[in-house]
Every structure is written in C-alpha cells, then in structure tokens.
Design an enzyme around this catalytic site. Structure first.
Site, PDB file in Angstrom:
ATOM      1  CG  ASN A   1      29.353  13.582 -36.925  1.00 50.33           C
ATOM      2  OD1 ASN A   1      29.442  12.632 -37.698  1.00 50.33           O
ATOM      3  ND2 ASN A   1      30.211  14.573 -36.935  1.00 50.33           N
TER       4      ASN A   1
ATOM      5  CB  CYS B   1      35.886  17.031 -34.618  1.00 51.56           C
ATOM      6  SG  CYS B   1      34.778  16.176 -33.520  1.00 51.56           S
TER       7      CYS B   1
END
Ligand SMILES: *Cc1c(COP(=O)(O)O)cnc(C)c1O
Length: 395
Positions: free
Chosen positions: A153, A327
């Site tokens: 990611n 995140c």
C-alpha cells in the site's frame, strides 16, 4: 478549497457515481433484510447480494461460493488469520509473514503471538522484495500459513504471488494473500495467483466503505477458518450479521466496472504516474522507493532528501497526499515499510506517497508537479541541512 487535488487513492478511492446510482434503490425502496426470505422484498435483496457475489467472484476469476462478504479487508484478514490459528493447532502454531505487510496483518499477528502463535517476519531488500529462498527455508513442518500481500500500500511493490503459492503448495502450508491494493486496480486472477485465501476491499476500487470480501479456495480438503462473528448464521455461517445490502451491491457494481475498465485505466494512470515521477526525480537528491521492483501502475513513493514530508504537505495543502500509510499517520513513527527497505529515519520522514485514481487528470499532475517543485525548492532554500548538502558536507 479552490482546487483540491486528490492523490491519496491508496488510502481510499472516491465512490464512482455509477456505483452510487446502483446502490440508491437498496438504500431507499429495496431496504429489506436479505435473510427475510419469507417475503418478496427480502428475496429481492438476497438476489441482489448473489448477483454482487457473482461479479466480485468474476473480477478475480473465483467461484461465487468462494466469496464471503465482510465489513472490509481488515475483517477478512482477522477472520482468516485468527480462524486458521484456531483450527490448525493440530498441525502447529507457526506463521510466516513479511515486515512490510499492512498493519491489519501485522497487528493481528501481534495479537496471535500473545495467544501462543510463533511468527517469522521476513525482511525485504532495498527494492522492497522478498527473498523466496529465505521464505522456503523458513517453512517448517509446523508452519500453518504464509501471509504475503500482493501489492504494498505504501510503495506499490508487487510480490510474486504465483511463486509464493508454488512454494507453499510444495510444503503443504496455506497461503493468505492481502490483495486489497491490487483487486480492482490491476488484473488479478486467482488461478494464476494460487492463493488459498485472499482479501479485498470495496473502498479501494471506487466502491463504498465498510464492505469487503474474503476469498476461501474450495478444495477437496476444505480450508478451516470458522467465524469471527457469531449470530444469525449468514454467509454460510462464516460471518454473522445482517448483510450490508447497499454496500455489497455497490462493491458488485464497482467490480463490474473494474472488470470492464481496468486494462485501459491502469495504462492511463501509469502514463500519468510516469510523468509525475520523471518531473519529481528531476529535483536534486530525490529517489523513488521500490523502483527496482515490479510495481502498481498508479502509485509512487518518493524521498526528497533533507525536507520533511509533513512540511511539504503543509506547503502544498491543496494536494491530498500521504507520508507513510494513512492508517498510521498522525503518529510520528517513520514508515515501517520504508524502514524495512533500509531507509534512515530522516529519509523515511522525507518521503511522500502519491497515488492516482480514476478521476485524476493530466491537469492534476501538472499542478502537483508545479506545487511540489515550488514547495520543496522553498523549504530547501531555508534549510541549513540543505546548505550543508549543497556544500558537499552531507549526503
Ligand atoms: C486498506 C487496506 C487494508 C484495510 O482495508 P479496510 O477495508 O479499510 O479494512 C488492508 N490491507 C491493505 C494492503 C490495504 O491497503
């Protein structure tokens, strides 16, 4: 916000208007519970869910019954890893994963370690690649599962899933693949990939948030996972809870669109990404992370030495970008992915992730190049460390 440019499509993608349109009836008139098969409205909802299951399955070349709907990739990861841990204790408690996995995988393993699992964390090289020989050597008779993501990611680095599958099959261990960044963005075919378990998430390919799926391969010797959530026995007793019909329908529509457009779209985004990279690596003391590895076509992660990514983002505030992964942003820790690739803390903090998506244009890329070039130039001009670098007293 005059002109807001969204280049954070790896954190989440905007909802495609066609997806919203497909969802609307299920948020309004067709609101029935998909488990209410006693009436027509409920059966209609159930039919819509099964249609979505077919489209999502088709996107990765799976059979519909191999797809379990969840609230997202995080839940799919938790279901798979905790379930396998619980059901394969007879074989062992050893797992293998990689240092550059998403936090949803790493934190689940940290939890399982407290419950008695033993986890081997494989390193990566400076390109972000795994050593497949090291992976094979790490497998033991009590290894129950290997978890390696398809696309990272933060950097977009792609792991050779088919080779990993060949190794896990040779040693009779399971292979879980977090394909959340890849599914719907590049062609993903489960037959070629060979994973036993795989997760995906609707909001990473222009679907709604709060819906994802766990793929579990149907084999002659069924894979045992069990449920994370218990209750009404939905999803073949694997995931209890009233089905998120609008969300599932939306992800189904997003999958149908992706199946149609992925090939052209990924080519177009690669051209834009390459343009961005060519311009930004033209700046002094900058480099692309993961450039020596195969990568997703729409992502770039660039280090601009001696400038803090936070300061660049403040200076170019019209552009939505990321440093590290979304995140964990908000924390001051340097990216665990870039650290695993050997970057210093300073270089990790000087790195930006730009991720393009369906709705970006060439003009977005032009503006981004202009704003970043100006911001980085200005920040460096007033930086004593940059002066030292210029004077050849620092790398
Ligand atoms: C976004 C992401 C997740 C988490 O997905 P959710 O659906 O938001 O829970 C997991 N793994 C990777 C690689 C991701 O990019």
């Amino acid at each position: 916000m005059d002109r807001f440019i969204y280049l954070d499509n790896n954190a989440t993608t905007p909802l495609d208007p066609r997806v919203l349109e497909a969802m609307m009836p299920y948020l309004t008139t067709h609101f029935a519970n998909a488990s209410s098969v006693t009436h027509h409205a409920g059966r209609m909802a159930a039919t819509a869910v099964e249609r979505a299951r077919e489209t999502v399955a088709a996107l990765i070349g799976a059979a519909p019954r191999e797809i379990t709907f969840t609230s997202g990739a995080t839940e799919a990861i938790n279901t798979a890893l905790k379930g396998v841990f619980e059901h394969y204790q007879g074989k062992g408690r050893h797992f293998i994963t990689c240092l550059t996995e998403h936090k949803a995988v790493l934190d689940t393993f940290a939890y399982l370690e407290k419950k008695g699992a033993e986890v081997t964390y494989l390193p990566v090289d400076s390109a972000g690649m795994l050593d497949l020989d090291a992976l094979e050597t790490a497998i033991r008779p009590d290894t129950v599962l290997v978890a390696v993501m398809l696309a990272n990611n933060e950097t977009g680095v792609l792991h050779p899933a088919a080779d990993i599958a060949a190794i896990t099959q040779r040693h009779d261990t399971l292979f879980f693949c977090d394909a959340t960044q890849a599914v719907g963005r590049i062609p993903v075919d489960i037959a070629g990939l060979g994973a036993d378990l795989l997760c995906l998430s609707g909001h990473k390919f222009y679907g709604p948030k709060g819906v994802g799926a766990l793929y579990i391969k149907r084999r002659s010797k069924p894979i045992q996972t069990g449920a994370l959530l218990h209750g009404g026995g939905q999803e073949n007793r694997l995931r209890a809870g009233t089905l998120n019909v609008p969300g599932i329908v939306g992800m189904g529509k997003a999958a149908a669109i992706a199946a149609e457009e992925i090939q052209t779209e990924s080519g177009q985004l690669k051209a834009l990404r390459d343009k961005l990279e060519a311009a930004l690596t033209g700046l002094p003391a900058s480099f692309i992370n993961g450039s020596a590895a195969p990568r997703l076509p729409h992502v770039t992660n660039i280090t601009f030495r001696h400038v803090k990514a936070d300061q660049i983002m403040t200076a170019a505030r019209d552009i939505a970008m990321a440093s590290g992964s979304a995140c964990v942003s908000g924390t001051r820790d340097p990216s665990h992915v870039l650290k695993a690739m050997g970057l210093s803390d300073a270089d990790a903090h000087a790195s930006l992730r730009l991720s393009l998506g369906r709705f970006n244009t060439d003009a977005d890329v032009e503006v981004c190049i202009g704003q970043l070039t100006a911001a980085i130039g200005k920040l460096r001009a007033s930086s004593p460390i940059w002066q030292l670098h210029q004077a050849g007293l620092m790398d």
